[in-house]
Design a protein around this motif. Structure first.
Motif, short mmCIF file in Angstrom:
data_model
loop_
_atom_site.label_atom_id
_atom_site.label_comp_id
_atom_site.label_asym_id
_atom_site.label_seq_id
_atom_site.Cartn_x
_atom_site.Cartn_y
_atom_site.Cartn_z
N THR A 90 0.84 -1.21 0.00
CA THR A 90 0.00 0.00 0.00
C THR A 90 0.87 1.25 0.00
O THR A 90 1.77 1.37 0.84
N LYS A 91 0.61 2.16 -0.91
CA LYS A 91 1.36 3.42 -0.94
C LYS A 91 1.15 4.16 0.38
O LYS A 91 0.07 4.14 0.96
N VAL A 92 2.18 4.85 0.82
CA VAL A 92 2.16 5.52 2.14
C VAL A 92 0.97 6.48 2.22
O VAL A 92 0.28 6.55 3.26
N ALA A 93 0.70 7.19 1.14
CA ALA A 93 -0.38 8.18 1.16
C ALA A 93 -1.75 7.53 1.31
O ALA A 93 -2.71 8.18 1.73
N ARG A 101 -2.36 4.69 3.15
CA ARG A 101 -2.41 3.73 4.27
C ARG A 101 -3.47 4.07 5.31
O ARG A 101 -4.12 3.18 5.85
N GLU A 102 -3.63 5.34 5.56
CA GLU A 102 -4.65 5.70 6.55
C GLU A 102 -6.03 5.32 6.04
O GLU A 102 -6.85 4.77 6.77
N LYS A 103 -6.26 5.59 4.75
CA LYS A 103 -7.55 5.24 4.14
C LYS A 103 -7.78 3.73 4.16
O LYS A 103 -8.89 3.25 4.34
N GLU A 104 -6.68 2.97 3.98
CA GLU A 104 -6.78 1.51 3.95
C GLU A 104 -6.78 0.89 5.34
O GLU A 104 -6.93 -0.32 5.50
N GLY A 105 -6.59 1.73 6.38
CA GLY A 105 -6.64 1.24 7.75
C GLY A 105 -5.45 0.41 8.16
O GLY A 105 -5.57 -0.51 8.98
N SER A 134 5.54 1.88 9.42
CA SER A 134 6.93 2.33 9.21
C SER A 134 7.62 1.55 8.09
O SER A 134 8.74 1.91 7.70
N PHE A 135 7.00 0.51 7.56
CA PHE A 135 7.60 -0.26 6.48
C PHE A 135 7.43 0.46 5.15
O PHE A 135 6.40 1.11 4.91
N PRO A 136 8.42 0.39 4.29
CA PRO A 136 8.32 1.09 3.01
C PRO A 136 7.32 0.43 2.06
O PRO A 136 6.95 -0.74 2.24
N TYR A 137 6.91 1.18 1.07
CA TYR A 137 6.06 0.67 0.00
C TYR A 137 6.95 -0.09 -0.98
O TYR A 137 7.85 0.49 -1.57
N VAL A 138 6.70 -1.39 -1.12
CA VAL A 138 7.57 -2.23 -1.95
C VAL A 138 7.05 -2.33 -3.39
O VAL A 138 7.82 -2.26 -4.34
#
Length: 922
Positions: free
Chosen positions: A225-228, A230-234, A241-245
């Motif tokens: 999940t893209k960082v931007a 993540r909040e929307k995706e819960g 803290s893990f990067p978007y792979v």
């Protein structure tokens, strides 16, 4: 034991409290010594130590030292007369704190803390009978990681059996690939914190493992999940803290198998290994066995050494790149041209397994590119060699996933090595979704859709990192002017071991090209597919293949097709052993051939470490001018016919050992109903085997003997129980073998297999008491001059080249070895002289009775042990025969083959012309 099992055993030993009295025996047990061997050493029965240690003859001398006296103990072991007398390979001393050992052959020394000695387990692999190479010994981490992942895999399947079914096997394999990536990423700064993945699981999951699967699933979801978003995706805060792979590695389902406490413990232990040490050259080919039920028993054996891979890649194209680099010197323009050329080179492995060849090709090309950048003062320049230029096909999905992962790891490691950690990290994430490892049957797929001709649109591409569906949307990708090289190590399967679907694969490739496709070695299909690919796209190709592909019937089928299409061998490695990590495992004997359609230019034959330039390389991998020698059912150059011995499948009751024969004789069975039943092994090693030999009109007479009657009945049952209808019919004559031949009063006996070390092929004479099995040939009432020819160096050089091999041993063939042998017209005097030579050879053997053929033709340490009179008889035989050909002795086998090939071509051409003229007159 294999390397993985040994590593696990000594790791367990190092973790236990040090027991000075028990250590030597536990150490030897860890390397596969049997309980009886340990018992004899412990009792002193076989312990020859003279310094209070434990000495195993031909292996190792160990001693537990006093505290702080390890150096002195090692010196005492080295100075010990017993060490020398017992021919020990290693000496080892430890006090439970320090650990020291020395290889007495190489002088290499290990010095480390006691708990760290398992890191050097590769040093001691010869103790387990494993012939090892430098790359294996330096890959302790890969072997350790393979063993740990295998234990985790098995433990997970215990609690999640549905994940081992065909429907979910891909999910399980995909999960393991994700874990490997995370372990690597947390130890190489790809993740922001050291041990971030493992530490999060340890901290957030319950110790009873009840929610371990949920924690891992949430981590996978976060990395997809893209960082931007993540909040929307819960996404949970602790996973944020893990990067978007990206790249498809964590797409699809994030379902995770449930963990037991043991599985959770394994996972944490694996995570605590130092994954910076992973070597994608070897790791992938080992780890693929983890997911294969059939191969798991051979875990750790799937190692392809880098030197062996380079036997393919170097002469195929890497040597040329290095030569161009040398020619360029510091010329900036030439260096730029070379770099631009390399950026367009595509390497295609249509049997890629876990990606060994692609990874090595990538790393070698990156090394050349780095040198170019160094000379151009552009060391921080991002690589222009894209992973998308390294393409493969693999039948099984897990090796295909591991191949892609190995390439990703190789790319990152090369970036760190040549550009530095900061630049490598900056460009690494998110991963590229482009994937050029296709999962499918390479013999059914269209290679042009995966690696199309340069300058055309690519039509085969995967939308995610690890899945490569066949029906893919067209994308634009140009590689104008680029080169394509095909390479790899396709599966080896002889004609008799192929399954029905593999026969169908062969028909798919060869069906429209030859009616003999059923007789093609499986690896031959890759050669043919590569040739067909070249009809559209110039792509030199080189494969590792079993040496049988350049011998026997394979040459007139596969190579004849290639030659007629204009292909020629550019380089070849003659037979060598492609071995693995297993103890006491014989590796398969292979060759390497590099093929193209280019005329002229140098051609190279490699034999071991030697390389020589030649004008021509024929399919038999010699430099002589010959194309193919097809098998012939009848002798071409003589009227002396050679036949197979008796086929004896489903005839076990008719075969006797010495004890069986004596039992029947005690029943009163007359001796003439029993014949010696000899094949290659019995003839060469002087072993006795017998058979019942009963004519139809004798059946009533022998039926009164209970033992014979029972044996005949057992044959009848065996033949009726099989599904083979032809064998069922033979049940009507259970007192006889399928064939009734070979009981001639006199015959020349020719074994099928003989050691490659023997200077001569050991044929002989047999009488009516001997019936040859189908492991031998025979010439009924054969003339002695024929025995002279078969026993000559001239004939041996022919069968060595033309016939097939059993590994590296000579494997005789009547249709190829005898029927095609170029024999000039012999005068009656020639025949008489050769017959006398054959008699002299037989008399010389007889003079050394009861020495066997194996004894008389033995070779020790490369030196023939033939008795002088037998050698003299053979020398005389060679001289008489060779004078018939050229009026003198041949200087060597090269000259012998040159003459034989010349004669074969001339005589077969003359025969063809004669047949044509005959047809025209008719």
């Amino acid at each position: 034991m294999n390397a993985v099992e040994i590593e696990e055993a000594i790791s367990k030993l190092a973790e236990q409290p040090f027991d000075a009295e028990e250590f030597p025996f536990a150490f030897l047990e860890a390397f596969g010594n049997k309980a009886t061997t340990i018992k004899r050493l412990r009792s002193g029965a076989s312990n020859k130590s003279d310094v209070g240690g434990v000495l195993q003859t031909n292996n190792i001398h160990l001693m537990v030292a006093e505290n702080g006296a390890v150096v002195e103990a090692l010196a005492a072991l080295k100075a010990s007369p017993a060490t020398t007398k017992a021919r020990a390979k290693f000496i080892l001393a430890t006090d439970g704190k320090d650990f020291q050992a020395e290889d007495l052959n190489s002088g290499e020394v290990i010095v480390c803390n006691y708990p760290d000695f398992p890191d050097h387990f590769g040093f001691f692999l010869p103790l387990a009978g494993i012939s090892t190479v430098k790359q294996i010994r330096e890959s302790a981490f890969d072997i350790k990681a393979t063993g740990r992942l295998n234990r985790l895999y098995i433990e997970l399947l215990k609690d999640n059996p549905e994940w081992g079914t065909a429907d979910r096997r891909h999910d399980m394999n995909h999960f393991m690939a994700r874990l490997i990536f995370c372990f690597f990423a947390e130890d190489t700064d790809i993740f922001t914190e050291a041990d971030q993945f493992t530490a999060t699981i340890e901290r957030m999951s319950e110790k009873d493992s009840s929610n371990t699967h949920e924690i891992i699933s949430e981590l996978f979801r976060s990395m997809n999940t893209k960082v931007a978003d993540r909040e929307k995706e819960g996404i949970a805060r602790w996973a944020n803290s893990f990067p978007y792979v990206n790249g498809g590695l964590f797409s699809e389902s994030v379902d995770v198998p449930r963990f037991s406490k043991i599985a959770r413990s394994y996972l944490l232990h694996i995570g605590n290994l130092d994954w910076k040490k992973i070597n994608p050259d070897i790791f992938g080919s080992m780890i693929q066995a983890v997911a294969d039920d059939e191969e798991r028993g051979a875990l750790g054996m799937h190692y392809t050494s880098v030197p062996n891979i380079l036997k393919v890649l170097n002469p195929l194209f890497l040597d040329d790149l290095r030569e161009k680099l040398e020619e360029a010197g510091d010329n900036a323009r030439k260096l730029l041209n070379l770099r631009n050329r390399m950026a367009k080179i595509r390497v295609f492995d249509p049997a890629c397994g876990s990606g060994n060849f692609l990874v090595i090709a990538y790393k070698e090309m990156r090394a050349i590119e780095a040198e170019i950048n160094e000379r151009r003062n552009e060391t921080d320049r991002r690589s222009e060699i894209p992973l998308t230029n390294f393409r493969g096909i693999e039948l099984r999905d897990f090796p295909a996933e591991i191949a892609r992962l190995a390439l990703i790891i190789a790319e990152y490691q090369c970036d760190v090595l040549y550009r530095g950690q900061r630049e490598a990290l900056r460009d690494f994430l998110p991963l590229d979704a482009m994937n050029w490892i296709t999962c499918g049957n390479a013999l059914r797929l269209d290679w042009l859709s995966i690696c199309p001709p340069t300058g055309t649109g690519v039509k085969h591409h995967a939308d995610d990192l690890f899945m490569s569906p066949i029906d893919q949307a067209e994308i634009d990708f140009e590689n104008e002017g680029g080169e394509t090289y095909i390479c790899g190590n396709p599966p080896f399967k002889g004609t008799r071991k192929q399954k029905p679907h593999e026969k169908e694969d062969l028909q798919q490739v060869f069906g429209g090209l030859t009616s003999k496709w059923k007789n093609v070695d499986y690896v031959g299909a890759w050669l043919m597919k590569a040739a067909l690919f070249n009809d559209v796209c110039h792509a030199p190709f080189s494969f590792v293949a079993t040496n049988s592909i350049c011998q026997g019937q394979q040459v007139p089928i596969t190579w004849d097709l290639l030659l007629k299409r204009g292909f020629r061998i550019r380089f070849a490695h003659t037979s060598f052993t492609w071995s693995n990590l297993a103890a006491n495992k014989a590796g398969v004997t292979v060759v390497v051939t590099g093929v193209d359609r280019e005329a002229g230019g140098p051609r190279w034959i490699y034999s071991g470490e030697n390389r020589r330039e030649v004008a021509n390389i024929n399919p038999y991998l010699t430099e002589h001018n010959i194309s193919v020698v097809p098998a012939s059912r009848r002798p071409i150059f003589s009227k002396v016919a050679m036949d197979y011995g008796v086929y004896y499948s489903k005839s076990g009751g008719l075969i006797l050992d010495s004890k069986d024969k004596d039992t029947l004789r005690q029943e009163g069975l007359p001796l003439h109903f029993v014949r010696r039943f000899l094949g290659s092994t019995e003839f060469i090693n002087g072993k006795e085997r017998f058979c019942l030999w009963i004519d139809d009109n004798e059946l009533e007479e022998v039926s009164k003997y209970v033992g014979v009657r029972q044996r005949i009945e057992s044959v009848r049952r065996d033949r009726l129980e099989t599904d083979d209808k032809a064998v069922n019919k033979l049940a009507a004559k259970p007192h006889q073998f399928r064939e009734r031949k070979g009981d001639d009063a006199s015959k020349i006996f020719v074994p099928i297999v003989s050691s490659e070390n023997r200077e001569y092929f050991p044929a002989g004479l047999a009488d009516a008491t001997v019936v040859p099995t189908n492991k031998a040939f025979f010439i009924s009432n054969g003339p002695l001059w024929a025995l002279s020819v078969i026993s000559s160096k001239l004939h041996l050089s022919w069968i060595d080249t033309i016939c097939g091999r059993l590994r590296t041993d000579y494997s005789y063939s009547n249709t190829l070895g005898w029927n095609t042998f170029p024999l000039p017209s012999l005068t009656e005097k020639n025949k008489a002289d050769l017959a006398r030579c054959a008699e002299d050879i037989l008399l010389a053997r007889e003079a050394h009775f009861p020495a066997t053929i194996a004894d008389l033709y033995e070779v020790k340490d490369g030196e023939a042990m033939m008795p002088p009179d037998l050698r003299a008889a053979h020398d005389r035989n060679d001289e008489v025969l060779e004078r018939v050909y050229i009026g003198r002795r041949f200087r060597n086998d090269t000259e012998r083959l040159e003459k034989l090939f010349e004669l074969y071509t001339k005589m077969t051409t003359a025969n063809d012309l004669k047949r044509t003229n005959t047809r025209m007159k008719a």
